[in-house]
Write an enzyme that holds these catalytic residues in place. Structure first.
Site, mmCIF file in Angstrom:
data_model
loop_
_atom_site.group_PDB
_atom_site.id
_atom_site.type_symbol
_atom_site.label_atom_id
_atom_site.label_comp_id
_atom_site.label_asym_id
_atom_site.label_seq_id
_atom_site.Cartn_x
_atom_site.Cartn_y
_atom_site.Cartn_z
ATOM 1 N N GLU A 144 0.898 -1.158 0.000
ATOM 2 C CA GLU A 144 0.000 0.000 0.000
ATOM 3 C C GLU A 144 0.929 1.198 0.000
ATOM 4 O O GLU A 144 1.257 1.738 1.037
ATOM 5 C CB GLU A 144 -0.898 -0.040 1.241
ATOM 6 C CG GLU A 144 -2.156 0.767 1.090
ATOM 7 C CD GLU A 144 -2.011 2.214 1.447
ATOM 8 O OE1 GLU A 144 -1.167 2.898 0.822
ATOM 9 O OE2 GLU A 144 -2.741 2.673 2.334
ATOM 10 N N GLU A 153 4.437 8.425 -4.150
ATOM 11 C CA GLU A 153 5.244 7.910 -3.036
ATOM 12 C C GLU A 153 6.256 6.872 -3.500
ATOM 13 O O GLU A 153 6.824 6.139 -2.687
ATOM 14 C CB GLU A 153 4.333 7.340 -1.936
ATOM 15 C CG GLU A 153 3.798 8.446 -1.046
ATOM 16 C CD GLU A 153 2.753 7.985 -0.039
ATOM 17 O OE1 GLU A 153 2.639 6.782 0.219
ATOM 18 O OE2 GLU A 153 2.038 8.872 0.468
HETATM 19 N N1 SAH Z 1 0.811 -1.223 4.974
HETATM 20 C C1 SAH Z 1 0.312 -0.330 5.988
HETATM 21 C C2 SAH Z 1 0.973 1.039 5.942
HETATM 22 C C3 SAH Z 1 0.936 1.748 4.612
HETATM 23 S S1 SAH Z 1 1.723 3.307 4.654
HETATM 24 C C4 SAH Z 1 -1.188 -0.230 5.861
HETATM 25 O O1 SAH Z 1 -1.700 -0.520 4.783
HETATM 26 O O2 SAH Z 1 -1.869 0.152 6.812
HETATM 27 C C5 SAH Z 1 3.149 3.021 3.697
HETATM 28 C C6 SAH Z 1 4.365 2.630 4.528
HETATM 29 O O3 SAH Z 1 5.364 2.173 3.629
HETATM 30 C C7 SAH Z 1 5.018 3.763 5.301
HETATM 31 O O4 SAH Z 1 5.161 3.347 6.623
HETATM 32 C C8 SAH Z 1 6.391 3.964 4.632
HETATM 33 O O5 SAH Z 1 7.385 4.300 5.586
HETATM 34 C C9 SAH Z 1 6.652 2.611 4.024
HETATM 35 N N2 SAH Z 1 7.441 2.525 2.780
HETATM 36 C C10 SAH Z 1 7.214 3.186 1.625
HETATM 37 N N3 SAH Z 1 8.037 2.765 0.644
HETATM 38 C C11 SAH Z 1 8.803 1.786 1.180
HETATM 39 C C12 SAH Z 1 9.832 0.955 0.659
HETATM 40 N N4 SAH Z 1 10.183 1.015 -0.622
HETATM 41 N N5 SAH Z 1 10.432 0.088 1.503
HETATM 42 C C13 SAH Z 1 10.050 0.001 2.802
HETATM 43 N N6 SAH Z 1 9.066 0.757 3.341
HETATM 44 C C14 SAH Z 1 8.441 1.638 2.549
#
Ligand code: SAH
Length: 688
Positions: A144, A153
């Site tokens: 996500e 993002e």
């Molecule tokens: N999966 C959770 C949070 C989604 S928010 C849910 O659905 O509730 C997205 C998260 O991904 C954030 O905490 C951000 O720090 C992390 N993130 C984004 N890109 C990333 C990457 N390439 N590798 C590791 N973490 C990542």
């Protein structure tokens, strides 16, 4: 370790850099994060869960072990869903250390410690192999990583890398696919966020029109996405010129390419009009069949479907480089170009198929006129607000005389031009930055006013008599508006600037606005409360650790702070009458001592007291005021209407008082609010 944080200083109008604890940054990140909002997004959570269950079953049915890679696990939610759905093992990747730590705790607490491995790395650093972070490649990819623009993002490069190194060929992906939709519209309101319209001024000697330099009219603007709650824009504010069409899709179960590319679709104008804006949103299919869909479509697309409120995903407004008249039935080509992180649009009339195909996609828009660097979208909207302009004109006309020497202090304001047309003898304007000087110069040139208005590239405190040609200022004006302001009271910088230029003011100087006042009202939000509200249990998983973490970060500073929100996007109803709490007299200099007030406000309607909203009103003259907050309270449902160009300050109460009947209401909320005149900051405390 220390980190540096930029903050607006209302006493100098500048961004200043403070050394802060390492913790400060992290607490800000958590406190202002969208995690709570995501956990409250029932529609999203439910559909992820359905999609994950379906993916795990498909893999199991093939007789394979289900190995899940969850990139960006946050609280660990999606991995816990996968583990509950029967996945054999989950690798949960999270780059943000405090979140990875929280995920470990949450996973343990929910009893998944043996099924989920939390890895605190960026996904591109993750290794696979016997000694690696992952023992083998995964066959289910769950993520996500989307923002309102879908790719902002970094979802594309993350997927590209994951397919190359972390997942098996033919893996299942949840979501399986994302689709971006567009609709072409004409909207004076939205176009006014991107172009300055001619400004009409009723002067003594007839109507004057202030025009923009042609450079500004032809400027493609900036590429940063304009994301808004489109569901708060009434359909009367735009005219639909095309059907909703699919712009492009991304299949996340196959290798993804992040390199720059473009997509082109053919449209037919359903109405004649001026094509100005592309409205866009996306949906994600959680499974290949497309039966589990999570959509950001605005209300008019599926009128019968309930719209899920969320703030972490909204809708996008893209401004075309220039407006294009279109005729009903006309064939048009819309091109979406993208790089790894952003999208932009171009519209062309359909000519020969070959000719259109041969066109090279446009470069990412870069503002050439500088106005788009000086004025953000809401500032454009504010400058285009003719009603507002009329109020300044009316007030200026009252205070200006033919011998007036006028000094303007505001960033990139049109007030100096108004003052000139309304008869001031001489007009000076202080511009704080090189960008605002340059934009003002272009403006004056386009309107042949170069020798009528003098731009002073100086800070108010360094103004000398020579700057003002040894004249004393008889009328000091400001909107006031400064680009560094975040919270409503940051524009009190005008008062500090007024104090700094005191020695240049005539003894009988008129200051416009003559004063300002801070207003406050207790409200119940329709939805915005979710972003600061604990979630507890999410889809059956205990996420209280996250709630506590957010609470802890919010309390990190002794005094909680108000935060800026554009409330026209976030409906609320008033539970109290609006109340004036502090006034600031611009005719006097800033006093040495703090300006404090204490009092109480009566709750007069039943509802849930989520917080207090604060805003400024500027009293231009004794009888004309401009509100940057409440415009009116409409009778039906006590619904509040807010100034659409400004952000208001919201102070969320730490506990919500719910009351079904007036009798069990706390009848009053007590408050203590004070302006520290040394720092320009307003501190506040409320007791329910
Ligand atoms: N999966 C959770 C949070 C989604 S928010 C849910 O659905 O509730 C997205 C998260 O991904 C954030 O905490 C951000 O720090 C992390 N993130 C984004 N890109 C990333 C990457 N390439 N590798 C590791 N973490 C990542």
């Amino acid at each position: 370790m220390k980190t540096f944080c930029g903050r607006a200083n209302p006493t100098t109008g500048a961004i200043e850099w403070f050394e802060e604890d390492e913790d400060y940054d992290y607490h800000q990140e958590i406190a202002r994060s969208r995690y709570a909002d995501m956990l409250h997004d029932k529609d999203r959570n439910m559909k992820y869960y359905q999609g994950i269950r379906a993916a795990v079953s498909r893999v199991r049915e093939r007789g394979e072990k289900a190995i899940v890679l969850d990139i960006g696990t946050g609280t660990g939610l999606l991995s816990m869903m996968a583990a509950s759905a029967g996945a054999d093992f989950c690798y949960a990747i999270e780059v943000f250390k405090p979140m990875a730590n929280a995920a470990v705790k949450i996973v343990e607490k929910n009893g998944f410690g043996d099924k989920i491995k939390v890895i605190n790395k960026h996904s591109t650093e993750v290794t696979v192999g016997p000694d690696g972070d992952m023992h083998c490649r995964a066959n289910i990819l769950v993520t996500e990583l989307f923002d309102t623009e879908l790719i902002g993002e970094g979802a594309l490069p993350t997927y590209e890398h994951a397919h190359k190194y972390l997942v098996q060929e033919g893996c299942e992906a949840v979501p399986h696919r994302a689709t971006v939709y567009v609709q072409l519209v004409e909207s004076k309101r939205m176009w006014s966020w991107n172009k300055l319209f001619p400004v009409h001024v009723e002067a003594e000697d007839g109507e004057k029109v202030i025009v923009s330099p042609s450079e500004m009219e032809n400027c493609p603007g900036v590429s940063s996405v304009c994301d808004i709650q489109l569901n708060q824009v009434p359909s009367s504010d735009f005219t639909v010129l095309s059907d909703v069409v699919t712009m492009f899709s991304v299949d996340f179960s196959k290798p993804v390419k992040s390199a720059s590319t473009y997509y082109r679709v053919q449209l037919e104008a359903v109405k004649s009009g001026k094509a100005q804006v592309v409205l866009s949103w996306w949906d994600i299919d959680m499974d290949p069949s497309g039966r589990i869909k999570c959509t950001m479509a605005p209300y008019w697309v599926n009128p019968t479907a309930a719209v899920q409120w969320r703030d972490h995903w909204m809708q996008c407004v893209y401004f075309l480089p220039t407006e294009e008249p279109v005729l009903q039935g006309e064939k048009l080509y819309l091109t979406a170009s993208r790089d790894e992180y952003s999208l932009w649009y171009k519209l062309q009339k359909a000519r020969g198929e070959e000719e259109t195909k041969a066109d090279v996609p446009v470069e990412c828009p870069v503002c050439r006129c500088q106005a788009h660097l000086l004025w953000n979208r809401s500032r454009f909207g504010e400058l285009n607000d003719q009603n507002r302009t009329r109020q300044y004109v009316r007030s200026l006309r009252k205070v200006l005389k033919t011998d007036s020497v006028c000094l303007c202090i505001s960033d990139g304001s049109l007030l100096p031009v108004l003052a000139h047309y309304l008869g001031a003898k001489q007009v000076f304007t202080v511009e704080n930055s090189a960008v605002s000087c340059s934009v003002m110069e272009k403006f004056l040139k386009a309107n042949n006013l170069e020798d009528k208005i003098k731009i002073l590239e100086a800070r108010p405190e360094s103004l000398t008599s020579a700057h003002l040609e040894d004249k004393k200022v008889s009328v000091l004006v400001g909107e006031p508006f400064f680009t560094t302001s975040l919270l409503p009271w940051h524009n009190l910088y005008f008062w500090y600037a007024r104090t700094a230029v005191s020695s240049h003011l005539a003894s009988n100087v008129t200051v416009l606005p003559q004063s300002a006042s801070l207003h406050m009202m207790i409200v119940e939000f329709q939805d915005l409360w979710r972003i600061r509200s604990p979630c507890g249990i999410c889809e059956g998983f205990d996420v209280q650790t996250m709630d506590e973490m957010i609470k802890n970060s919010l309390n990190f500073r002794e005094s909680k702070e108000a935060e800026p929100h554009p409330l026209w996007e976030y409906p609320c109803k008033s539970l109290s009458d609006p109340q004036e709490v502090l006034t600031f007299d611009f005719r006097e200099t800033v006093p040495e001592q703090c300006q404090s007030t204490e009092g109480s406000v009566n709750i007069i309607r039943k509802g849930r007291s989520h917080g207090a909203v604060l805003w400024m009103e500027y009293h231009l003259t004794a009888d004309t005021s401009i509100s940057t907050g409440l415009m009116k309270i409409s009778n039906e449902k006590e619904h509040c209407e807010w100034n659409p160009h400004c952000k208001q300050a919201v102070y969320f109460f730490s506990s919500v008082i719910e009351s079904e009947a007036l009798s069990d209401l706390p009848s009053t909320v007590t408050y203590a609010i004070s302006l520290d005149t040394k720092t320009g900051e307003i501190a506040m405390d409320f007791k329910l």
